[in-house]
Scaffold this motif. Structure first.
Motif, mmCIF file in Angstrom:
data_model
loop_
_atom_site.group_PDB
_atom_site.id
_atom_site.type_symbol
_atom_site.label_atom_id
_atom_site.label_comp_id
_atom_site.label_asym_id
_atom_site.label_seq_id
_atom_site.Cartn_x
_atom_site.Cartn_y
_atom_site.Cartn_z
ATOM 1 N N THR A 1 4.868 -1.186 4.946
ATOM 2 C CA THR A 1 3.491 -1.065 5.438
ATOM 3 C C THR A 1 3.498 -0.606 6.887
ATOM 4 N N TYR B 1 -3.162 -5.012 9.822
ATOM 5 C CA TYR B 1 -3.584 -4.218 8.671
ATOM 6 C C TYR B 1 -3.696 -5.098 7.435
ATOM 7 N N LEU C 1 -1.840 4.868 7.060
ATOM 8 C CA LEU C 1 -2.744 3.726 6.954
ATOM 9 C C LEU C 1 -3.381 3.473 8.317
ATOM 10 N N SER D 1 -6.460 -2.041 10.666
ATOM 11 C CA SER D 1 -7.704 -2.806 10.557
ATOM 12 C C SER D 1 -8.174 -3.247 11.932
ATOM 13 N N TYR E 1 -4.649 -4.618 3.178
ATOM 14 C CA TYR E 1 -4.920 -3.702 2.073
ATOM 15 C C TYR E 1 -6.291 -4.024 1.484
ATOM 16 N N GLU F 1 -4.720 4.812 1.107
ATOM 17 C CA GLU F 1 -4.983 3.512 0.484
ATOM 18 C C GLU F 1 -5.406 3.684 -0.966
ATOM 19 N N ASN F 2 -6.271 4.672 -1.218
ATOM 20 C CA ASN F 2 -6.738 4.918 -2.577
ATOM 21 C C ASN F 2 -5.598 5.443 -3.448
ATOM 22 N N THR G 1 -7.791 9.133 0.463
ATOM 23 C CA THR G 1 -7.134 8.289 1.453
ATOM 24 C C THR G 1 -5.823 7.746 0.887
#
Length: 590
Positions: free
Chosen positions: A413, A378, A422, A425, A380, A140-141, A138
């Motif tokens: 972002t 969103y 991304l 959320s 993190y 994010e990772n 991902t």
């Protein structure tokens, strides 16, 4: 340093989990045919060693008594009648002994050669698996990963994995050879075989008792320090100008020397520990042989004693390297295991954080008409506060949209959310009225149509032409000239300079910041995507050049939508609509 390393490697995972994960990835990558060939050659080597011991017994018996009469030699004489003469029998047994020993050595060489290639192929497959899962993690990772760590694993740790496999094959080869020799010795003289086994076993245990923990510790130390070593080199390369200006050469050299010397001294120590037993065992076995000669010197028949001594000496000469090979393989295993296991655990981690993987060449032919972010928020991972809060944003095909805001307000972002990297959320990601949640849908209906110019441009140490093409069709010379004119790349140098073949240096070190950005813009344009996203892609350009490139895109590029992240008022004034990021929210200004 020692306490730091011990703390670093206090892993809650058990040795059993190490073993199970190791076997899992080995068996996933193994080729049954290759494994069977290695096992066959190793077994054949063991058999050849067994026969070689008998061949030396026969040779010594004939040599001590050419007219020897036994069942074996009776059969030999029947098959080869001309061997009735004692000298012929000696010659035959000498040739037979030489052939068997040569075959045994050849088979052992072939088994180690085949095993080494076999290990390298498994290592390649697992290394490639690591690279694939890294690419499929991902976004994010990825943001949490470290470049030097990834480089260290893909290079040094991958090599350590191959070394572990090689050492396992060395151990297997050494064990099978030792078994073959010991079986032959047991058949010939069980007492000598038992004594040899006990002496060598006890000697190796005593000599290597304290070295095993040291080998394991050195392996962990090398694994950690190579990571620090790679990070230091990358940091120096990336900040070379600053190091020269601040005169920090001595400090960095000292730090480099510290890491390098510790790594090499640990490797040297492990190598010495691996080979030291043989230097103690060889004289010890010779003493045992001398003692055996003295004990049996009074026996009336010296022929049997001489044959036994010769057999023992030959067996020891073959057995010592085999047993040393076992311990050397064990030492290498302990040294390289920590780094190889770190690589396998990284694969496990990336597998848990991978994106939805799909294999399809089918993309939607319909260009998206609009994108709408509906109340998107969103945060993190592990962050205490959100990066975006209830953001509403829309863009239509052929629009020029400007987004501004102070540093750290969340613009980058927002760009990653707009590109579908991304996942919000909260809120909805809508393309042409359809809410896109799946990774495959995001790529097929949206991301496939995007070209992006980031804040930090990466350039490889090749020509400008290669950097613009960067993975696309190499036969796009006409389009290359067009995008180079639009982005003003073709006018960066005087007419005497062949700009296409100009080598840019490592990450564009031979170019200015503005020149690197022009190349990045050309790289995005050559993809011919309908949606362009510029994340402060013109920040290093002067005002006149900046305006001219934007106007060129408007004038010469058809069906082009541009989303501009910029602080430049003159660029924002060229946009159809403008937004501003403020307090993690996006506000439309006109």
């Amino acid at each position: 340093m020692i306490l730091k390393i011990k703390k670093h490697f206090l892993n809650p995972l058990t040795k059993n989990s190490d073993f199970s994960i190791f076997l899992k990835y080995i068996f996933e990558s193994i080729r049954k045919k290759g494994l069977l060939v290695v096992i066959f050659l190793v077994s054949l080597g063991s058999l050849a060693e067994l026969v070689s011991v008998f061949s030396v017994v026969l040779f010594l018996q004939v040599l001590s008594n050419p007219n020897i009469d036994s069942e074996i030699f009776s059969i030999v004489k029947i098959v080869f009648p001309k061997l009735n003469n004692g000298n012929n029998l000696v010659l035959f047994s000498a040739i037979f002994f030489s052939i068997i020993v040569s075959v045994a050595s050849l088979v052992k060489f072939l088994s180690l050669k085949k095993g080494t290639y076999f290990a390298s192929k498994i290592g390649t497959k697992i290394s490639n698996k690591f690279f694939k899962v890294f690419l499929n993690q991902t976004f994010e990772n990825y943001l949490l990963s470290k470049e030097s760590h990834v480089v260290n694993i893909s290079q040094n740790h991958a090599n350590s994995l191959v070394m572990v496999l090689n050492n396992l094959i060395f151990i297997l080869s050494g064990i099978t050879s030792s078994i073959g020799i010991m079986i032959a010795l047991s058949i010939y003289n069980f007492q000598i075989a038992v004594i040899s086994l006990v002496i060598i076993g006890i000697a190796y245990f005593l000599i290597t008792f304290n070295s095993r923990k040291k080998l394991s510790f050195n392996g962990k130390k090398i694994s950690q320090l190579t990571g620090e070593h790679v990070k230091l080199v990358k940091d120096v390369y990336g900040s070379f100008r600053d190091i020269l200006i601040t005169n920090q050469i001595a400090n960095y050299s000292k730090e480099y020397d510290k890491y390098d010397s510790e790594i090499r001294s640990s490797r040297s120590e492990s190598l010495i520990l691996a080979i030291v037993p043989r230097f103690f065992l060889e004289p010890f076995l010779m003493l045992c042989l001398a003692f055996y000669i003295l004990q049996n010197s009074s026996i009336s028949s010296n022929t049997e004693v001489l044959v036994s001594i010769g057999t023992f000496a030959f067996s020891a000469q073959r057995l010592l390297p085999a047993i040393q090979q076992i311990f050397t393989g064990y030492a290498g295993l302990k040294t390289h295991k920590p780094a190889s296991m770190e690589m396998l655990y990284e694969i496990e981690k990336y597998n848990k954080n991978k994106r939805e993987i799909f294999i399809s060449n089918k993309k939607s032919n319909k260009i998206p008409n609009n994108l709408f972010l509906d109340s998107v928020s969103y945060s993190y991972p592990n962050a205490k506060t959100s990066a975006l809060s209830s953001v509403n944003f829309s863009v239509k095909l052929n629009e020029f949209i400007g987004i501004s805001g102070v540093s750290g307000s969340g613009k980058s972002t927002l760009v990653d959310v707009i590109m579908g990297l991304l996942k919000p959320s909260d809120g909805r990601f809508i393309v042409d009225g359809n809410v896109l949640n799946k990774e495959s849908d995001l790529y097929k209906y949206w991301r496939f149509f995007i070209a992006h110019v980031p804040q930090r441009v990466y350039l490889s140490n090749t020509s400008i032409k290669e950097n613009i093409l960067f993975g696309v069709n190499k036969n796009k010379d006409t389009l290359l000239n067009k995008v180079a004119d639009i982005s003003l790349v073709s006018s960066m140098f005087s007419k005497e300079v062949d700009w296409k073949n100009y080598v840019v240096g490592s990450n564009g070190s031979r170019l200015s910041g503005g020149q690197r950005q022009r190349i990045a813009i050309a790289r995005a344009l050559i993809l011919e995507k309908p949606y362009l996203i510029f994340d402060e892609a013109t920040s290093a350009l002067d005002r006149e050049t900046e305006e001219k490139i934007i106007l060129n895109i408007k004038k010469f590029v058809r069906n082009k939508t541009l989303i501009l992240i910029s602080h430049s008022k003159n660029v924002l004034d060229l946009c159809d609509r403008n937004y501003i990021m403020k307090n993690k929210k996006l506000l439309e200004t006109n």
